[in-house]
Design an enzyme around this catalytic site. Sequence first.
Site, PDB file in Angstrom:
ATOM      1  N   GLU A 228       1.750   6.399  -7.050  1.00  0.00           N
ATOM      2  CA  GLU A 228       0.695   7.333  -7.432  1.00  0.00           C
ATOM      3  C   GLU A 228       1.133   8.781  -7.246  1.00  0.00           C
ATOM      4  OE1 GLU A 228      -2.900   6.359  -5.341  1.00  0.00           O
ATOM      5  OE2 GLU A 228      -3.358   4.705  -6.693  1.00  0.00           O
TER       6      GLU A 228
ATOM      7  N   GLU B 139       0.836  -1.213   0.000  1.00  0.00           N
ATOM      8  CA  GLU B 139       0.000   0.000   0.000  1.00  0.00           C
ATOM      9  C   GLU B 139       0.864   1.254   0.000  1.00  0.00           C
ATOM     10  OE1 GLU B 139      -3.056   1.885  -0.778  1.00  0.00           O
ATOM     11  OE2 GLU B 139      -3.727  -0.040   0.019  1.00  0.00           O
TER      12      GLU B 139
END
Length: 157
Positions: free
Chosen positions: A73, A66
């Site tokens: 991102e 994560e």
Amino acid sequence: MKKSRTLLESFKYAVSGTIYSFKTQRNIRIHFLTAITVLLVSPFFNFGAIELLIIFFTIALVIITEMINTAIETTVDLVTEKYHPLAEIAKNVAAGAVLISALNAVVVGYLIFYKRLYYFTRFFLFRVWNAPQHIFFVGFIIVIIYVILLKIKSKEE
């Protein structure tokens, strides 16, 4: 010449990155909450060292993927604000890594907790199955209301 970081500075930056991820990423908060829940209930299941080790590695894998997803991102967003198919691929592949690690966590959790939860689940399902119909109906309505409230809350964010 670039100044090298001290060990303490490197640790500070790592903690800062973890805190940033926790503050800004809803999914990582969900993963942390799930991890804390699993760790809090695990003493009640009398796990052996190998089982605990597998649980810790599984939790770490999900949180690490994560955080890597967040880094990818953020980097893609830094490089371009416009839509680009390669940016979409990078983000989707990173999200796919998180999905695979989360599915792995579900399988590990199932395999480790199944035997210990089997009798409790069987007892609980027997009680629910033999409960008066109105109790089941009330529980069902409560679950529906809860799901609707979660949907409303998620649309607000």
